[in-house]
Design a protein around this motif. Sequence first.
Motif, PDB file in Angstrom:
ATOM      1  N   LEU A   6       0.815  -1.217   0.000  1.00 18.86           N
ATOM      2  CA  LEU A   6       0.000   0.000   0.000  1.00 18.86           C
ATOM      3  C   LEU A   6       0.850   1.270   0.000  1.00 18.86           C
ATOM      4  O   LEU A   6       0.320   2.365  -0.203  1.00 18.86           O
ATOM      5  CB  LEU A   6      -0.922   0.018   1.230  1.00 18.86           C
ATOM      6  CG  LEU A   6      -1.912  -1.135   1.373  1.00 18.86           C
ATOM      7  CD1 LEU A   6      -2.651  -1.048   2.706  1.00 18.86           C
ATOM      8  CD2 LEU A   6      -2.909  -1.113   0.214  1.00 18.86           C
ATOM      9  N   ASP A   7       2.154   1.135   0.279  1.00 17.43           N
ATOM     10  CA  ASP A   7       3.042   2.277   0.472  1.00 17.43           C
ATOM     11  C   ASP A   7       2.507   3.185   1.572  1.00 17.43           C
ATOM     12  O   ASP A   7       2.423   4.403   1.427  1.00 17.43           O
ATOM     13  CB  ASP A   7       3.224   3.060  -0.842  1.00 17.43           C
ATOM     14  CG  ASP A   7       4.535   3.844  -0.869  1.00 17.43           C
ATOM     15  OD1 ASP A   7       5.422   3.539  -0.049  1.00 17.43           O
ATOM     16  OD2 ASP A   7       4.670   4.757  -1.696  1.00 17.43           O
ATOM     17  N   GLN A   8       2.149   2.534   2.692  1.00 18.65           N
ATOM     18  CA  GLN A   8       1.577   3.243   3.828  1.00 18.65           C
ATOM     19  C   GLN A   8       2.233   2.747   5.115  1.00 18.65           C
ATOM     20  O   GLN A   8       2.783   1.642   5.163  1.00 18.65           O
ATOM     21  CB  GLN A   8       0.060   2.997   3.928  1.00 18.65           C
ATOM     22  CG  GLN A   8      -0.758   3.532   2.779  1.00 18.65           C
ATOM     23  CD  GLN A   8      -2.214   3.100   2.856  1.00 18.65           C
ATOM     24  OE1 GLN A   8      -2.540   2.095   3.502  1.00 18.65           O
ATOM     25  NE2 GLN A   8      -3.085   3.854   2.210  1.00 18.65           N
ATOM     26  N   TYR A   9       2.150   3.591   6.167  1.00 21.06           N
ATOM     27  CA  TYR A   9       2.543   3.178   7.507  1.00 21.06           C
ATOM     28  C   TYR A   9       1.283   2.983   8.340  1.00 21.06           C
ATOM     29  O   TYR A   9       0.390   3.832   8.340  1.00 21.06           O
ATOM     30  CB  TYR A   9       3.448   4.222   8.167  1.00 21.06           C
ATOM     31  CG  TYR A   9       4.878   4.166   7.697  1.00 21.06           C
ATOM     32  CD1 TYR A   9       5.797   3.328   8.324  1.00 21.06           C
ATOM     33  CD2 TYR A   9       5.316   4.941   6.634  1.00 21.06           C
ATOM     34  CE1 TYR A   9       7.120   3.272   7.905  1.00 21.06           C
ATOM     35  CE2 TYR A   9       6.642   4.889   6.197  1.00 21.06           C
ATOM     36  CZ  TYR A   9       7.526   4.047   6.840  1.00 21.06           C
ATOM     37  OH  TYR A   9       8.835   3.981   6.416  1.00 21.06           O
ATOM     38  N   TRP A  10       1.225   1.860   9.035  1.00 20.13           N
ATOM     39  CA  TRP A  10       0.112   1.554   9.927  1.00 20.13           C
ATOM     40  C   TRP A  10       0.650   1.404  11.339  1.00 20.13           C
ATOM     41  O   TRP A  10       1.796   0.994  11.550  1.00 20.13           O
ATOM     42  CB  TRP A  10      -0.596   0.272   9.485  1.00 20.13           C
ATOM     43  CG  TRP A  10      -1.462   0.481   8.269  1.00 20.13           C
ATOM     44  CD1 TRP A  10      -1.034   0.772   7.004  1.00 20.13           C
ATOM     45  CD2 TRP A  10      -2.880   0.443   8.210  1.00 20.13           C
ATOM     46  NE1 TRP A  10      -2.101   0.920   6.149  1.00 20.13           N
ATOM     47  CE2 TRP A  10      -3.253   0.708   6.859  1.00 20.13           C
ATOM     48  CE3 TRP A  10      -3.883   0.185   9.123  1.00 20.13           C
ATOM     49  CZ2 TRP A  10      -4.577   0.742   6.433  1.00 20.13           C
ATOM     50  CZ3 TRP A  10      -5.210   0.214   8.711  1.00 20.13           C
ATOM     51  CH2 TRP A  10      -5.546   0.496   7.389  1.00 20.13           C
TER      52      TRP A  10
END
Length: 207
Positions: free
Chosen positions: A65-69
């Motif tokens: 997702l090219d995201q930080y969770w």
Amino acid sequence: MNHNFTKLSMLLHPSVTALVTNLPASAGENECFIETSTGRIGMWSNGEWWTVDPKIGVLAYVAGLDQYWQFSPDEEWVLAFDLNADFAPIERNLSFYAPGLVRPNAPLFAYVPTMEFTLPAGAPGSHAVLDVAPAGGNLILTFAGGTITFLDGQTEGTFSVASDYVIHPAETEGMYAQPTVLTITSGSTFNAQGLSVSLRGKIRAID
């Protein structure tokens, strides 16, 4: 001990392939996933899933997702930062005050941007006032995006900005480029004094 070190490695700099409701039947060797139904981080190693329960506050990069969770106090994974997000511009004012006589044929204000700044067409919400109005002629301030005009005897200026005027920082224009600079100057000032200008526009950070 090897088992424990493998689990520990999942929490040092967590990077997972994806968020899944349940772990798949198998995966690539040492491939990690976040299992949202349990909150666990799972790694496929030596033909089996090894899982670890994250502590609250753990931040994980989700490559798919090219995201930080982040693992929240509610013990669930929530989006912390989206690297693909197109961040909306934020309304801000650029303001300055030039005391005394308005200087002719010289820059009255120069803004070198660190963020993109857009002055919208017509300059809604922008203001320009003088302490002492011009006498004997109109005071016209110019900049690349338009003009600000003070009529003879008037202390409130009017803006003429035909289209959105965008000022870019240097990094968006090339390695050796100079930034676009917003410079406001005047010609004959007709003894106008005390110039105040507030430009209402939008700033936006550039990657």
